[in-house]
Design a protein around this motif. Structure first.
Motif, mmCIF file in Angstrom:
data_model
loop_
_atom_site.group_PDB
_atom_site.id
_atom_site.type_symbol
_atom_site.label_atom_id
_atom_site.label_comp_id
_atom_site.label_asym_id
_atom_site.label_seq_id
_atom_site.Cartn_x
_atom_site.Cartn_y
_atom_site.Cartn_z
ATOM 1 N N LEU A 124 3.195 0.647 8.356
ATOM 2 C CA LEU A 124 2.476 -0.022 9.446
ATOM 3 C C LEU A 124 3.421 -0.918 10.239
ATOM 4 O O LEU A 124 3.301 -1.023 11.466
ATOM 5 C CB LEU A 124 1.300 -0.834 8.888
ATOM 6 C CG LEU A 124 0.147 -0.022 8.324
ATOM 7 C CD1 LEU A 124 -0.828 -0.924 7.567
ATOM 8 C CD2 LEU A 124 -0.565 0.752 9.425
ATOM 9 N N GLN A 125 4.369 -1.556 9.568
ATOM 10 C CA GLN A 125 5.357 -2.391 10.261
ATOM 11 C C GLN A 125 6.261 -1.532 11.140
ATOM 12 O O GLN A 125 6.608 -1.930 12.258
ATOM 13 C CB GLN A 125 6.180 -3.195 9.255
ATOM 14 C CG GLN A 125 5.377 -4.280 8.581
ATOM 15 C CD GLN A 125 6.068 -4.874 7.373
ATOM 16 O OE1 GLN A 125 6.967 -4.268 6.782
ATOM 17 N NE2 GLN A 125 5.637 -6.065 6.973
ATOM 18 N N ARG A 126 6.639 -0.351 10.645
ATOM 19 C CA ARG A 126 7.483 0.561 11.440
ATOM 20 C C ARG A 126 6.727 1.069 12.665
ATOM 21 O O ARG A 126 7.318 1.312 13.705
ATOM 22 C CB ARG A 126 7.951 1.745 10.595
ATOM 23 C CG ARG A 126 9.119 1.433 9.709
ATOM 24 C CD ARG A 126 9.769 2.677 9.148
ATOM 25 N NE ARG A 126 8.933 3.358 8.184
ATOM 26 C CZ ARG A 126 8.923 3.129 6.873
ATOM 27 N NH1 ARG A 126 9.720 2.216 6.367
ATOM 28 N NH2 ARG A 126 8.131 3.795 6.078
ATOM 29 N N GLN A 127 5.439 1.246 12.525
ATOM 30 C CA GLN A 127 4.618 1.749 13.631
ATOM 31 C C GLN A 127 3.808 0.617 14.259
ATOM 32 O O GLN A 127 2.678 0.814 14.688
ATOM 33 C CB GLN A 127 3.702 2.857 13.126
ATOM 34 C CG GLN A 127 4.468 4.101 12.710
ATOM 35 C CD GLN A 127 3.533 5.203 12.267
ATOM 36 O OE1 GLN A 127 2.975 5.139 11.182
ATOM 37 N NE2 GLN A 127 3.367 6.186 13.131
ATOM 38 N N TYR A 128 4.406 -0.555 14.326
ATOM 39 C CA TYR A 128 3.749 -1.767 14.783
ATOM 40 C C TYR A 128 3.074 -1.592 16.148
ATOM 41 O O TYR A 128 1.938 -2.015 16.338
ATOM 42 C CB TYR A 128 4.774 -2.906 14.840
ATOM 43 C CG TYR A 128 4.174 -4.277 14.991
ATOM 44 C CD1 TYR A 128 3.674 -4.944 13.885
ATOM 45 C CD2 TYR A 128 4.117 -4.896 16.231
ATOM 46 C CE1 TYR A 128 3.122 -6.213 14.004
ATOM 47 C CE2 TYR A 128 3.567 -6.156 16.360
ATOM 48 C CZ TYR A 128 3.068 -6.812 15.253
ATOM 49 O OH TYR A 128 2.517 -8.056 15.378
ATOM 50 N N ALA A 129 3.761 -0.990 17.080
ATOM 51 C CA ALA A 129 3.228 -0.849 18.440
ATOM 52 C C ALA A 129 2.681 0.551 18.720
ATOM 53 O O ALA A 129 2.272 0.835 19.842
ATOM 54 C CB ALA A 129 4.302 -1.198 19.455
ATOM 55 N N PRO A 146 -9.406 0.307 6.243
ATOM 56 C CA PRO A 146 -8.032 0.276 5.708
ATOM 57 C C PRO A 146 -7.553 -1.130 5.381
ATOM 58 O O PRO A 146 -6.941 -1.360 4.331
ATOM 59 C CB PRO A 146 -7.191 0.913 6.812
ATOM 60 C CG PRO A 146 -8.149 1.792 7.546
ATOM 61 C CD PRO A 146 -9.457 1.052 7.514
ATOM 62 N N GLY A 147 -7.833 -2.093 6.254
ATOM 63 C CA GLY A 147 -7.429 -3.473 5.991
ATOM 64 C C GLY A 147 -8.126 -4.055 4.772
ATOM 65 O O GLY A 147 -7.505 -4.723 3.945
ATOM 66 N N ALA A 188 4.512 0.494 0.420
ATOM 67 C CA ALA A 188 4.881 1.619 1.287
ATOM 68 C C ALA A 188 3.978 1.684 2.517
ATOM 69 O O ALA A 188 4.455 1.914 3.639
ATOM 70 C CB ALA A 188 4.805 2.929 0.501
ATOM 71 N N ILE A 189 2.694 1.474 2.333
ATOM 72 C CA ILE A 189 1.761 1.510 3.467
ATOM 73 C C ILE A 189 2.063 0.358 4.422
ATOM 74 O O ILE A 189 2.098 0.558 5.648
ATOM 75 C CB ILE A 189 0.299 1.452 2.979
ATOM 76 C CG1 ILE A 189 -0.059 2.738 2.229
ATOM 77 C CG2 ILE A 189 -0.655 1.255 4.157
ATOM 78 C CD1 ILE A 189 -1.395 2.695 1.512
#
Length: 91
Positions: free
Chosen positions: A12-17, A67-68, A7-8
């Motif tokens: 992050l992919q959806r909010q890529y930019a 986070p990473g 999910a995370i």
């Protein structure tokens, strides 16, 4: 990979930019930045032979890498990492 890490990662992919994290200096980091850190951290941990169930100790020089590092450790199914904060001495 757990439901949470999936999910995370999807978020992050959806909010890529888009900016998703802000550090103590006011710098913003995008989903792409966090995903890049995640990939680098995961590769580094694998190269160090970190495996499922192994405890790891993390002491990142920059808070924004947490986070990473955390996601990478979850993906590798290591035990929850211990963080040692770096403290600047003023003497």
């Amino acid at each position: 990979m757990s439901q949470l890490t999936k999910a995370i990662t999807r978020q992050l992919q959806r909010q890529y930019a888009e900016p998703v994290l802000k550090d103590l200096n006011g710098n913003w980091y995008t989903g792409a930045d966090v995903l890049e850190d995640l990939a680098l951290c995961e590769t580094s941990l694998q190269q160090q032979n970190v495996h499922a169930g192994q405890a790891i100790l993390l002491s990142p020089a920059q808070v924004v890498t947490i986070p990473g590092l955390l996601l990478a450790s979850w993906r590798l199914k290591s035990t929850p990492p211990w963080f040692i904060p770096l403290v600047k001495r003023t003497s």
